[in-house]
Design an enzyme around this catalytic site. Structure first.
Site, PDB file in Angstrom:
ATOM      1  N   LYS A 176      33.132   3.757  37.063  1.00 59.47           N
ATOM      2  CA  LYS A 176      32.518   4.221  35.829  1.00 59.47           C
ATOM      3  C   LYS A 176      33.004   5.652  35.586  1.00 59.47           C
ATOM      4  CE  LYS A 176      29.607   5.984  32.780  1.00 59.47           C
ATOM      5  NZ  LYS A 176      29.702   7.384  32.317  1.00 59.47           N
ATOM      6  N   GLY A 195      29.069  14.774  40.254  1.00 60.20           N
ATOM      7  CA  GLY A 195      28.378  15.283  39.074  1.00 60.20           C
ATOM      8  C   GLY A 195      27.391  16.370  39.437  1.00 60.20           C
ATOM      9  N   GLY A 240      22.566  13.657  41.115  1.00 53.99           N
ATOM     10  CA  GLY A 240      22.452  13.245  42.510  1.00 53.99           C
ATOM     11  C   GLY A 240      21.027  12.916  42.904  1.00 53.99           C
ATOM     12  N   GLU A 277      29.117  14.226  45.657  1.00 52.47           N
ATOM     13  CA  GLU A 277      29.791  15.508  45.434  1.00 52.47           C
ATOM     14  C   GLU A 277      29.108  16.155  44.234  1.00 52.47           C
ATOM     15  OE1 GLU A 277      31.813  16.725  47.448  1.00 52.47           O
ATOM     16  OE2 GLU A 277      32.849  15.097  48.489  1.00 52.47           O
ATOM     17  N   LEU A 278      28.206  17.105  44.503  1.00 52.70           N
ATOM     18  CA  LEU A 278      27.335  17.638  43.452  1.00 52.70           C
ATOM     19  C   LEU A 278      27.639  19.111  43.193  1.00 52.70           C
ATOM     20  CD1 LEU A 278      24.130  15.794  44.726  1.00 52.70           C
ATOM     21  CD2 LEU A 278      25.853  14.973  43.101  1.00 52.70           C
ATOM     22  N   CYS A 297      34.351  22.115  40.137  1.00 50.66           N
ATOM     23  CA  CYS A 297      33.247  22.150  41.106  1.00 50.66           C
ATOM     24  C   CYS A 297      33.475  23.262  42.119  1.00 50.66           C
ATOM     25  CB  CYS A 297      33.106  20.799  41.804  1.00 50.66           C
ATOM     26  SG  CYS A 297      34.652  20.131  42.433  1.00 50.66           S
TER      27      CYS A 297
END
Length: 509
Positions: free
Chosen positions: A185, A241, A246, A263-264, A297
């Protein structure tokens, strides 16, 4: 997946040409879900969104393809990824064109992102022959004790706009060689890049004779993402995101005892010691803080400078920021492109207002530029903000180009300030003092998943595992032993003794 051209501007023409070069069929009219370019704000191509039934069917196809792919020898799975990497190399410029059009990266940064895809494919091909287990000594005579890694199942990948294709490849290249199937997605803002990448993978699958269902692309909204997250057929959800995202994904997957790879948030910091090479530090700071318009990020957001060099370095950073070329990323010499959308601009303005209220001084940047030429696009000059201390706004990650500058007098103080935020992705120290460097890298130093010396917080290489601690989510992707996230370990005991001794000296019969 079908899509249709909805405008005939030159930018859209470039997008059409790049899609077609990657084998995407644009002949069938798509839907009304528009992808707009942050460069000009213009719509590019409308895509048909998947329905709930489409999502269910896609996961079903991936689940059905899994047994055949699981039983395919890993080196043969690697050959598929090798072919995919070759196609990515062949179409590097086409994919970079799409990344630039959709998310506003400069061509250099867009090419660099595609190169990450190529690099992880290379790594994964080698990994396909190195899915190592272990053999351990057994306490029982005539027994062999071993650990073997098996394919996990269906892997769901939810990617973010800022790295629209690289993060997918990090997950997919490894998942495929590990014997998993993948459902992707992509970010709403980057559907066209995803369509092209998926088309190239489909070509590789066809040429390799692999099961067709091993990769599935979902063009859907947040509700569709939720369906993917909650589906019990999805063994692992890898999601990139915000921390907020998360917090929704992790408990939903945990409720069905699935696995997550998160992975936030980042909110990355760097320390500049009094011994630092300030020329080197300046380049490292500016690239890490202003590159990709602050939308990585790993963007540098907090800078702790020793009081003895703070004025000197801050003035140089401000001068560098004022000289940065901001504008259409396709133009020569431009280093800072647009923010992805209006929400990002509004978030930046709100953060700057909060910083002022909390005693900060904006030393450079923060203003919108090129609004007359591009009223539907959001260009801003990266901002430098001097803060008296690490206030509430500094603890928050604003996904826009803001660099908060603070001073310190003692390295222990700087490390404590650095570690005081809830995020823990990437970190750096600039120093020529070996003791300071080692202290920063020690268990008493940076609490992040990535710690650098004399380079900025961004620019991770494929060979090392990528990921962070605390609210960053704890996931690891890319190199090192990140492949283990996509497999399940099996501890196995083989008894060839002809007897039945029990462990720990237990007697039963």
């Amino acid at each position: 997946m079908t899509d249709t051209l909805t405008t005939t501007t030159p930018l859209a023409d470039d997008v059409r040409a790049a899609l077609q070069a990657c084998g995407v069929d644009l002949s069938v009219v798509g839907g009304d879900a528009q992808v707009a370019s942050p460069i000009t704000g213009e719509p590019l191509i409308g895509a048909r969104l998947d329905t709930v039934a489409d999502i269910d069917a896609a996961v079903g196809r991936a689940a059905e393809a899994f047994p055949a792919w699981r039983d395919t020898p890993a080196p043969l799975r690697g050959q598929l990824v090798k072919r995919w990497g070759e196609l990515l190399t062949e179409h590097k410029e086409h994919l970079a064109t799409l990344v630039t059009a959709e998310v506003g990266k400069t061509p250099s940064e867009a090419r660099g992102e595609v190169q990450e895809m190529i690099d992880i494919a290379d790594l994964a091909v080698g990994q396909s022959r190195q899915l190592f287990g272990k053999t351990m000594p057994s306490e029982r005579p005539g027994h062999r004790l071993q650990e073997v890694w098996h394919p996990l199942g269906v892997v769901g990948v939810i990617s973010a706009f800022n790295f629209p294709v690289a993060v997918y490849a990090w997950n997919t290249a490894l998942a495929l060689v590990c014997g998993d199937t993948v459902v992707w997605k992509p970010a709403d803002a980057a559907r066209l890049s995803a369509i092209a990448v998926d088309a190239l993978l489909a070509k590789a699958v066809s040429e390799a004779g692999a099961p067709k269902g091993i990769h599935q692309l979902l063009l859907t909204d947040a509700d569709g993402s939720r369906k993917l997250v909650e589906d019990p057929r999805v063994a692992l959800v890898s999601a990139t995101g915000s921390v907020r995202m998360g917090r929704e994904v992790a408990p939903a997957v945990a409720a069905r005892f699935g696995r997550t790879l998160l992975e936030l948030g980042g909110n990355n910091g760097a320390i500049v010691a009094p011994s630092a090479d300030l020329d080197l530090a300046l380049r490292g700071v500016v690239f890490a803080a202003a590159g990709t318009a602050g939308q990585r990020c790993t963007t540098l957001r907090r800078l702790f400078v020793h009081s003895s060099v703070a004025d000197q370095l801050t003035k140089r950073v401000v001068a560098a920021y004022e000289s940065l070329a901001v504008g259409d990323p396709r133009e020569d010499g431009v280093l800072v492109g647009p923010l992805v959308n209006q929400r990002s601009y509004e978030a930046q303005q709100a953060a700057l207002a909060a910083a002022r209220e909390q005693g900060g001084t904006v030393l450079a940047g923060g203003d919108r530029e090129l609004a007359d030429a591009h009223p539907d696009a959001y260009y801003v000059r990266p901002a430098v903000v001097s803060m008296p201390d690490q206030t509430a706004i500094v603890h928050e990650e604003t996904f826009a180009p803001i660099l908060y500058v603070m001073t310190y007098d003692d390295l222990g103080e700087a490390i404590a300030l650095h570690n005081a935020v809830p995020q823990g992705l990437s970190s750096a120290i600039f120093t020529t003092d070996q003791g300071e460097a080692e202290r920063f890298l020690s268990s008493a130093g940076s609490d992040c998943g990535i710690a650098n010396v004399n380079i900025g917080t961004s620019g991770a290489e494929i060979g090392g595992a990528f990921g962070g601690e605390k609210e960053t989510g704890g996931g690891r992707e890319s190199g090192s032993d990140a492949w283990k996230a996509y497999m399940r370990p099996s501890t196995q005991t083989v008894n060839y003794s002809g007897q039945l001794p029990l462990a720990q000296g237990v007697t039963f019969i």
